[in-house]
Design a protein around this motif. Structure first.
Motif, PDB file in Angstrom:
ATOM      1  N   TYR A  22       0.813  -1.210   0.000  1.00 50.44           N
ATOM      2  CA  TYR A  22       0.000   0.000   0.000  1.00 50.44           C
ATOM      3  C   TYR A  22       0.854   1.271   0.000  1.00 50.44           C
ATOM      4  CZ  TYR A  22      -4.460  -2.401   0.267  1.00 50.44           C
ATOM      5  OH  TYR A  22      -5.564  -3.167  -0.035  1.00 50.44           O
ATOM      6  N   ASP A  23       2.029   1.217   0.620  1.00 55.07           N
ATOM      7  CA  ASP A  23       2.953   2.357   0.534  1.00 55.07           C
ATOM      8  C   ASP A  23       3.389   2.581  -0.915  1.00 55.07           C
ATOM      9  OD1 ASP A  23       2.795   2.814   3.228  1.00 55.07           O
ATOM     10  OD2 ASP A  23       4.702   1.849   3.723  1.00 55.07           O
ATOM     11  N   HIS A  29       0.142   6.849  -6.566  1.00 53.69           N
ATOM     12  CA  HIS A  29      -1.043   7.722  -6.590  1.00 53.69           C
ATOM     13  C   HIS A  29      -0.644   9.181  -6.418  1.00 53.69           C
ATOM     14  CE1 HIS A  29      -4.780   9.575  -4.899  1.00 53.69           C
ATOM     15  NE2 HIS A  29      -5.294   8.910  -5.914  1.00 53.69           N
ATOM     16  N   GLU A  30       0.334   9.437  -5.550  1.00 45.55           N
ATOM     17  CA  GLU A  30       0.803  10.810  -5.357  1.00 45.55           C
ATOM     18  C   GLU A  30       1.403  11.381  -6.632  1.00 45.55           C
ATOM     19  OE1 GLU A  30       3.463  10.844  -2.063  1.00 45.55           O
ATOM     20  OE2 GLU A  30       1.896  10.400  -0.572  1.00 45.55           O
ATOM     21  N   SER A  35      -5.922   6.941 -10.774  1.00 45.59           N
ATOM     22  CA  SER A  35      -6.911   7.637  -9.941  1.00 45.59           C
ATOM     23  C   SER A  35      -7.605   6.697  -8.959  1.00 45.59           C
ATOM     24  CB  SER A  35      -7.969   8.323 -10.816  1.00 45.59           C
ATOM     25  OG  SER A  35      -8.619   7.362 -11.638  1.00 45.59           O
ATOM     26  N   LYS A  36      -7.774   5.418  -9.318  1.00 46.49           N
ATOM     27  CA  LYS A  36      -8.417   4.439  -8.447  1.00 46.49           C
ATOM     28  C   LYS A  36      -7.587   3.160  -8.386  1.00 46.49           C
ATOM     29  CE  LYS A  36     -12.270   6.709  -7.631  1.00 46.49           C
ATOM     30  NZ  LYS A  36     -12.080   7.736  -6.635  1.00 46.49           N
ATOM     31  N   LEU A  37      -7.527   2.579  -7.200  1.00 45.55           N
ATOM     32  CA  LEU A  37      -6.899   1.274  -7.019  1.00 45.55           C
ATOM     33  C   LEU A  37      -8.007   0.277  -6.704  1.00 45.55           C
ATOM     34  CD1 LEU A  37      -4.404  -0.572  -6.590  1.00 45.55           C
ATOM     35  CD2 LEU A  37      -4.458   0.105  -4.196  1.00 45.55           C
ATOM     36  N   ILE A  73      -9.068   3.849  -2.870  1.00 46.41           N
ATOM     37  CA  ILE A  73      -9.126   2.391  -2.972  1.00 46.41           C
ATOM     38  C   ILE A  73     -10.583   1.940  -3.007  1.00 46.41           C
ATOM     39  CG2 ILE A  73      -8.484   0.209  -1.888  1.00 46.41           C
ATOM     40  CD1 ILE A  73      -6.241   1.795  -0.439  1.00 46.41           C
ATOM     41  N   ILE A  74     -10.944   1.157  -4.032  1.00 44.48           N
ATOM     42  CA  ILE A  74     -12.310   0.650  -4.140  1.00 44.48           C
ATOM     43  C   ILE A  74     -12.288  -0.867  -4.259  1.00 44.48           C
ATOM     44  CG2 ILE A  74     -13.283   2.764  -5.117  1.00 44.48           C
ATOM     45  CD1 ILE A  74     -13.063   1.522  -7.877  1.00 44.48           C
ATOM     46  N   ARG A  75     -13.370  -1.490  -3.739  1.00 41.66           N
ATOM     47  CA  ARG A  75     -13.439  -2.955  -3.696  1.00 41.66           C
ATOM     48  C   ARG A  75     -14.795  -3.417  -4.238  1.00 41.66           C
ATOM     49  NH1 ARG A  75     -11.139  -1.118   1.230  1.00 41.66           N
ATOM     50  NH2 ARG A  75      -8.960  -1.740   1.447  1.00 41.66           N
TER      51      ARG A  75
END
Length: 220
Positions: A22-23, A29-30, A35-37, A73-75
């Motif tokens: 995630y880091d 992302h930075e 735009s989305k993970l 982050i979307i699931r």
């Protein structure tokens, strides 16, 4: 090196691997490289995570398990079972890879997935379905609780010149003040045990102080 990172941070190898991943995604992302993970968590992951957090003495935020959305982050697969996903892959002739670590019982998640939860499902009718429904209810209640708690925290705190002040006497009028303290102080590195100690110290003389890795709290 995941093993070295785990030892240095005092976490399990799986927790270390997750933090490193995630880091890495956060750094990308930075840089605005996406735009989305989208993660592949599905309905069984929700139940497994609930029991993992229960075992680790988590509070209500942990027991609500995996949120559908957190920041970028979307699931989208949380609504589906593993069986439904595998059947879809088979019907559409989509090749997928099974991680070899998924069968290793040295990991807590796999012990729950392969041994504990199948036994509960066998002994209790519709266990997974009922448990997931309870988690959904817990999630809704936590959202309502967090909203009301944030309103209370706004009245209890003020910030001036980078110094946060908490109204001690007003805080103590609420039930479970240490719970409210943790919601305020978590971002500054204070843990639940410290918040319980701080609450206990509020009735003593002024001058006591507590420290996190980054901040100091003074009881005045």
């Amino acid at each position: 090196n995941t093993a070295d990172y785990a030892e240095e941070m005092g976490v399990t190898v799986q927790e270390a691997a997750r933090e490193i991943r995630y880091d890495y995604f956060a750094a990308l992302h930075e840089k605005q490289l996406f735009s989305k993970l989208i993660t592949a968590h599905h309905k069984a992951d929700v139940l497994e995570t609930f029991f993992i957090n229960l075992y680790r003495k988590s509070g209500i935020r942990g027991l609500r398990s995996i949120p559908v959305k957190r920041d970028y982050i979307i699931r989208p697969f949380l609504a589906f079972t593993q069986e439904e996903i595998i059947n879809y892959l088979a019907d559409n002739k989509i090749v997928y890879r099974e991680d070899s670590s998924n069968t290793s019982l040295k990991y807590l998640r796999n012990t729950l997935r392969l041994e504990v939860l199948p036994l509960l499902e066998k002994k209790l009718v519709d266990f997974s379905k009922r448990a997931n429904a309870s988690i959904e209810l817990l999630t809704k209640e936590e959202e309502a609780f967090s909203h009301l708690l944030s309103l209370a925290i706004d009245t209890l705190t003020s910030n001036e010149n980078g110094r946060l002040s908490i109204a001690k006497k007003d805080l103590l009028t609420y039930p479970q003040p240490s719970v409210i303290l943790y919601r305020i102080l978590d971002r500054y590195g204070f843990n639940t045990s410290q918040c319980e100690q701080i609450e206990a110290a509020t009735g003593n003389d002024s001058g006591q102080h507590f420290e996190s890795n980054t901040h100091q709290l003074l009881i005045d």
